[in-house]
Design a protein around this motif. Structure first.
Motif: not given
Length: 73
Positions: A1-19
């Motif tokens: 699943m790719s990052w969605d700008p409308a998800s409400g989280i920043t891209f940095g938060q998305y990448m940190r959650a991926k490890g």
């Protein structure tokens, strides 16, 4: 699943959650050059390979860069 700008989280938060490992200061391949001469009109640095790079301005304000390449191994 790719990052969605409308998800409400920043891209940095998305990448940190991926490890993904991230350095606080960022990644850098910058060499540590040794300054040999530094004046208002001339700066000479020696890079890690031993090459000397001189950046200078002439009396008319022209910019010049001279490189002395180290051919010794």
């Amino acid at each position: 699943m790719s990052w969605d700008p409308a998800s409400g989280i920043t891209f940095g938060q998305y990448m940190r959650a991926k490890g993904v490992q991230v350095r606080p200061a960022g990644w850098s391949w910058q060499t540590r050059d040794q300054v040999l001469e530094d004046s208002p009109t001339r700066k000479t640095v020696r890079d890690q390979a031993g090459n000397d790079v001189t950046e200078r301005t002439d009396e008319h304000g022209g910019y010049h860069r001279d490189v002395s390449i180290n051919l010794r191994s």
